[in-house]
Structures are given as C-alpha cells and as structure tokens.
Design a protein around this motif. Structure first.
Motif, PDB file in Angstrom:
ATOM      1  N   LYS A  39       0.868  -1.180   0.000  1.00 58.56           N
ATOM      2  CA  LYS A  39       0.000   0.000   0.000  1.00 58.56           C
ATOM      3  C   LYS A  39       0.906   1.232   0.000  1.00 58.56           C
ATOM      4  O   LYS A  39       1.733   1.405   0.904  1.00 58.56           O
ATOM      5  N   TYR A  40       0.742   2.078  -1.021  1.00 58.68           N
ATOM      6  CA  TYR A  40       1.523   3.310  -1.158  1.00 58.68           C
ATOM      7  C   TYR A  40       0.684   4.472  -0.648  1.00 58.68           C
ATOM      8  O   TYR A  40      -0.473   4.640  -1.057  1.00 58.68           O
TER       9      TYR A  40
ATOM     10  N   ALA B  37       5.703   3.170   1.509  1.00 57.63           N
ATOM     11  CA  ALA B  37       5.039   1.971   1.022  1.00 57.63           C
ATOM     12  C   ALA B  37       5.025   0.957   2.154  1.00 57.63           C
ATOM     13  O   ALA B  37       6.069   0.656   2.741  1.00 57.63           O
ATOM     14  N   ILE B  38       3.848   0.468   2.476  1.00 57.02           N
ATOM     15  CA  ILE B  38       3.713  -0.607   3.457  1.00 57.02           C
ATOM     16  C   ILE B  38       3.831  -1.925   2.712  1.00 57.02           C
ATOM     17  O   ILE B  38       3.124  -2.159   1.729  1.00 57.02           O
ATOM     18  N   GLN B  39       4.737  -2.782   3.181  1.00 55.36           N
ATOM     19  CA  GLN B  39       4.819  -4.126   2.613  1.00 55.36           C
ATOM     20  C   GLN B  39       4.175  -5.104   3.585  1.00 55.36           C
ATOM     21  O   GLN B  39       4.457  -5.094   4.781  1.00 55.36           O
ATOM     22  N   SER B  40       3.300  -5.947   3.058  1.00 57.89           N
ATOM     23  CA  SER B  40       2.618  -6.938   3.878  1.00 57.89           C
ATOM     24  C   SER B  40       2.458  -8.211   3.039  1.00 57.89           C
ATOM     25  O   SER B  40       3.078  -8.350   1.983  1.00 57.89           O
ATOM     26  N   THR B  41       1.667  -9.123   3.511  1.00 61.44           N
ATOM     27  CA  THR B  41       1.282 -10.304   2.732  1.00 61.44           C
ATOM     28  C   THR B  41      -0.217 -10.505   2.891  1.00 61.44           C
ATOM     29  O   THR B  41      -0.835  -9.953   3.818  1.00 61.44           O
ATOM     30  N   ILE B  42      -0.796 -11.294   2.014  1.00 61.18           N
ATOM     31  CA  ILE B  42      -2.232 -11.565   2.136  1.00 61.18           C
ATOM     32  C   ILE B  42      -2.527 -12.231   3.479  1.00 61.18           C
ATOM     33  O   ILE B  42      -3.517 -11.911   4.144  1.00 61.18           O
ATOM     34  N   GLY B  43      -1.650 -13.126   3.915  1.00 59.08           N
ATOM     35  CA  GLY B  43      -1.845 -13.778   5.210  1.00 59.08           C
ATOM     36  C   GLY B  43      -1.819 -12.797   6.361  1.00 59.08           C
ATOM     37  O   GLY B  43      -2.634 -12.878   7.296  1.00 59.08           O
TER      38      GLY B  43
ATOM     39  N   LYS C 219       7.097  -4.507   6.671  1.00 60.44           N
ATOM     40  CA  LYS C 219       8.189  -3.578   6.435  1.00 60.44           C
ATOM     41  C   LYS C 219       7.626  -2.252   5.930  1.00 60.44           C
ATOM     42  O   LYS C 219       6.520  -2.198   5.399  1.00 60.44           O
ATOM     43  N   ILE C 220       8.429  -1.206   6.090  1.00 60.32           N
ATOM     44  CA  ILE C 220       8.117   0.097   5.540  1.00 60.32           C
ATOM     45  C   ILE C 220       9.236   0.486   4.571  1.00 60.32           C
ATOM     46  O   ILE C 220      10.419   0.353   4.903  1.00 60.32           O
TER      47      ILE C 220
ATOM     48  N   PHE D 203      -0.321   7.632   6.719  1.00 55.47           N
ATOM     49  CA  PHE D 203       0.392   6.588   7.442  1.00 55.47           C
ATOM     50  C   PHE D 203       0.344   6.847   8.947  1.00 55.47           C
ATOM     51  O   PHE D 203       0.055   5.946   9.743  1.00 55.47           O
ATOM     52  N   LEU D 204       0.605   8.092   9.357  1.00 56.50           N
ATOM     53  CA  LEU D 204       0.578   8.430  10.779  1.00 56.50           C
ATOM     54  C   LEU D 204      -0.827   8.278  11.356  1.00 56.50           C
ATOM     55  O   LEU D 204      -0.996   7.836  12.496  1.00 56.50           O
TER      56      LEU D 204
END
Length: 233
Positions: free
Chosen positions: A20-21, A108-114, A194-195, A27-28
């Motif tokens: 997510k960008y 950019a927030i990095q995540s996974t579907i899980g 991660k960010i 973000f805050l």
C-alpha cells in the motif's frame, strides 16, 4: 474480521506480497488510530467503479423491466460498499510510487495476504472479505451478478498494472451512514511487515519517518527503497 467467501476469487496464496503506497499523514493516522481507512466505492477516481459491463447491464435491464427496484438497488449499493486497495507484487513498483505519492515523499507498506487476514479484527461491526480484481473489456465481457460483491471485483483492462487485491465490506445491514469512507480496526503489527521510504526523498525526511515510528512505539523494519540503489560503474 476476515470471512472467506467461496464466490470471491483469490488465487494468490497467503505468502503473496502486497503493498500500500500512501503519504506520511495517512500513514501516521493509521498508526495513531490503529485503524485502516476504507474508501466508499463510488468515491474512487474511476467512474466505472462498482458498475457493470455493457453485456451485463443489458441483461440487468431486461430483469428490471418487471422489477424496477432491482436496478435501483445496484445503483444505491455503491454507497454501502467500502474498499481498501492493495497492490500485489514481489517487488516495489515505480508506477505505484508515481501515482500514489507526491513531492518525492511518501511510504510503502509491505505486507502479505496472510498478514492482512490476520490483522483484521473480530471487533469490527461488519465482515471483511478479500478478493483479487479481474481486468476485462467492459464492452464485450460479462460480469456475473449472482453475488453483490462482483461489480466491485472487476475493472477495465486499462488498470491491469494495478494488480489489485481488495479488502471489501458491505455495510448495508449495519445502518451505517458513510461519507467518504470509514475506518476499521486492525492489528498494526500484524498488518505491517516492512516500511519502504520514497526512493527520491531527502535524508531529513527519512530520519523524520524513522523517529516518528520509534516514538509511537513501533519497531517495523524500515528499508531504503530498492529504486534508490547507487549505480555501480
């Protein structure tokens, strides 16, 4: 709370990386409120959002000849569906940085579907579903309408670069009046792996992001953008 809907396609696995960008203020707000914003579907820039393709619309008009409320329902339903959009990609996307951030600032927030599934909290007052967007030709292709979520899981082929995964909710039964959208409870530590900081941001901005995250008590891994790597000659 995440609920699995057998009608909603999600061929990606829980390990699929999603992004997510967003800008620093959003973000805050997410960190301070520990909530995820979901936009009302008819407030998206794409005017086709939540509508039908031409072949499907022709079919619906036939049904509506004897049941006018059928078509009215689909028109008003867009106001009751909220969406959070994520970009599925193993790597950062230069295009997503360009589209969703400004002035060489943003995250950019990095995540996974899980992780996204795990982060959605049971105390939310309505269910969240997760599905992938299908990209079609709106002049030729048919969108099924046997599930009310289907119109929100199709977009025009022009948007294929988005590779979108959606968190989607229908608040019709909750007597909720929403303006631009609403916020849902999330477990921030589960959601964010991660960010990444904007690849063209200045050092003061990078330091600001790191300090703000630390002061708010989070310990996410904060990465330098891969697009920022120095050229090796």
């Amino acid at each position: 709370m995440y609920i699995e809907n057998p009608n909603i396609k999600l061929s990606d696995t829980d390990s699929t990386i999603v992004w997510k960008y967003l800008d620093l203020s959003k973000f805050l707000d997410m960190l301070l409120s520990e909530k995820l914003f979901m936009s009302r579907s008819d407030k998206f820039e794409d005017q086709y959002e939540g509508t039908f393709s031409e072949p499907t619309f022709e079919e619906i008009k036939k049904i509506a000849e004897n049941n006018p409320k059928f078509l009215d329902y689909y028109k008003s339903h867009r106001e009751k569906v909220v969406i959070s959009s994520w970009h599925a990609n193993e790597y950062e996307s230069f295009a997503m940085w360009q589209i969703f951030t400004k002035n060489n600032e943003g995250l950019a927030i990095q995540s996974t579907i899980g992780r996204v599934k795990e982060a959605l909290q049971p105390e939310n007052h309505f269910e969240q579903f997760i599905g992938e967007v299908n990209y079609i030709d709106y002049k030729k292709d048919f969108i099924p309408f046997d599930d009310t979520f289907f119109p929100f899981l199709f977009k025009r082929k022009s948007f294929q670069y988005e590779k979108e995964i959606r968190i989607i909710s229908d608040v019709s039964q909750n007597n909720v009046i929403i303006d631009n959208g609403l916020k849902i409870n999330v477990d921030i530590n589960s959601l964010i792996e991660k960010i990444y900081i904007h690849p063209k941001s200045e050092n003061w901005y990078k330091k600001l992001v790191i300090e703000l995250v630390e002061k708010l008590g989070f310990d996410f891994t904060i990465e330098k953008s891969d697009l920022e790597s120095e050229i090796l000659i």
